[in-house]
Design a protein around this motif. Structure first.
Motif, PDB file in Angstrom:
ATOM      1  N   SER A   1      17.156  32.077  -5.286  1.00  0.00           N
ATOM      2  CA  SER A   1      16.568  31.208  -6.300  1.00  0.00           C
ATOM      3  C   SER A   1      17.325  29.891  -6.447  1.00  0.00           C
ATOM      4  O   SER A   1      17.018  29.115  -7.338  1.00  0.00           O
ATOM      5  N   THR A   2      18.299  29.624  -5.584  1.00  0.00           N
ATOM      6  CA  THR A   2      19.049  28.371  -5.650  1.00  0.00           C
ATOM      7  C   THR A   2      18.545  27.400  -4.595  1.00  0.00           C
ATOM      8  O   THR A   2      17.651  27.713  -3.807  1.00  0.00           O
ATOM      9  N   GLY A   3      19.154  26.242  -4.546  1.00  0.00           N
ATOM     10  CA  GLY A   3      18.813  25.246  -3.548  1.00  0.00           C
ATOM     11  C   GLY A   3      19.271  25.630  -2.156  1.00  0.00           C
ATOM     12  O   GLY A   3      18.867  25.007  -1.173  1.00  0.00           O
ATOM     13  N   ALA A   4      20.098  26.644  -2.040  1.00  0.00           N
ATOM     14  CA  ALA A   4      20.587  27.085  -0.731  1.00  0.00           C
ATOM     15  C   ALA A   4      19.549  27.898   0.027  1.00  0.00           C
ATOM     16  O   ALA A   4      19.712  28.135   1.222  1.00  0.00           O
ATOM     17  N   ALA A   5      18.492  28.308  -0.628  1.00  0.00           N
ATOM     18  CA  ALA A   5      17.490  29.161   0.018  1.00  0.00           C
ATOM     19  C   ALA A   5      16.779  28.438   1.159  1.00  0.00           C
ATOM     20  O   ALA A   5      16.558  29.017   2.224  1.00  0.00           O
ATOM     21  N   THR A   6      16.417  27.179   0.960  1.00  0.00           N
ATOM     22  CA  THR A   6      15.698  26.434   1.995  1.00  0.00           C
ATOM     23  C   THR A   6      16.533  26.243   3.257  1.00  0.00           C
ATOM     24  O   THR A   6      16.052  26.552   4.352  1.00  0.00           O
ATOM     25  N   PRO A   7      17.794  25.771   3.173  1.00  0.00           N
ATOM     26  CA  PRO A   7      18.581  25.653   4.402  1.00  0.00           C
ATOM     27  C   PRO A   7      18.847  26.993   5.088  1.00  0.00           C
ATOM     28  O   PRO A   7      18.874  27.065   6.321  1.00  0.00           O
ATOM     29  N   ILE A   8      19.013  28.054   4.315  1.00  0.00           N
ATOM     30  CA  ILE A   8      19.240  29.375   4.900  1.00  0.00           C
ATOM     31  C   ILE A   8      17.994  29.828   5.662  1.00  0.00           C
ATOM     32  O   ILE A   8      18.087  30.342   6.781  1.00  0.00           O
ATOM     33  N   ASN A   9      16.812  29.602   5.085  1.00  0.00           N
ATOM     34  CA  ASN A   9      15.571  29.960   5.764  1.00  0.00           C
ATOM     35  C   ASN A   9      15.374  29.126   7.026  1.00  0.00           C
ATOM     36  O   ASN A   9      14.937  29.648   8.053  1.00  0.00           O
ATOM     37  N   GLN A  10      15.704  27.835   6.968  1.00  0.00           N
ATOM     38  CA  GLN A  10      15.575  26.979   8.145  1.00  0.00           C
ATOM     39  C   GLN A  10      16.544  27.419   9.240  1.00  0.00           C
ATOM     40  O   GLN A  10      16.183  27.448  10.419  1.00  0.00           O
ATOM     41  N   LEU A  11      17.763  27.756   8.878  1.00  0.00           N
ATOM     42  CA  LEU A  11      18.742  28.226   9.856  1.00  0.00           C
ATOM     43  C   LEU A  11      18.284  29.534  10.498  1.00  0.00           C
ATOM     44  O   LEU A  11      18.371  29.705  11.714  1.00  0.00           O
TER      45      LEU A  11
END
Length: 62
Positions: A41-51
């Motif tokens: 639920s944080t802003g880190a979710a998008t980069p983790i999904n992209q990685l």
């Protein structure tokens, strides 16, 4: 979506086997699950999904 469900199943199986072999205690498993839930639920979710998507595409191209 299929990749996400597959990764959830994979991580669920790993967690199950760690609990079964008593390598990981139930308290730590709950902490890990809570951490993953709140991390999503944080802003880190998008980069983790992209990685994750990039790694899966790279592995499939090998």
């Amino acid at each position: 979506m299929a990749i996400t469900v597959s990764l959830v199943a994979l991580f669920g199986l790993v967690l199950f086997f760690l609990l079964r072999s008593k390598t990981l205690g139930y308290g730590f498993a709950l902490i890990a699950a809570g951490f993953g839930f709140f991390l999503a639920s944080t802003g880190a979710a998008t980069p983790i999904n992209q990685l994750t998507d990039s790694v899966i595409q790279a592995v499939s191209n090998l």
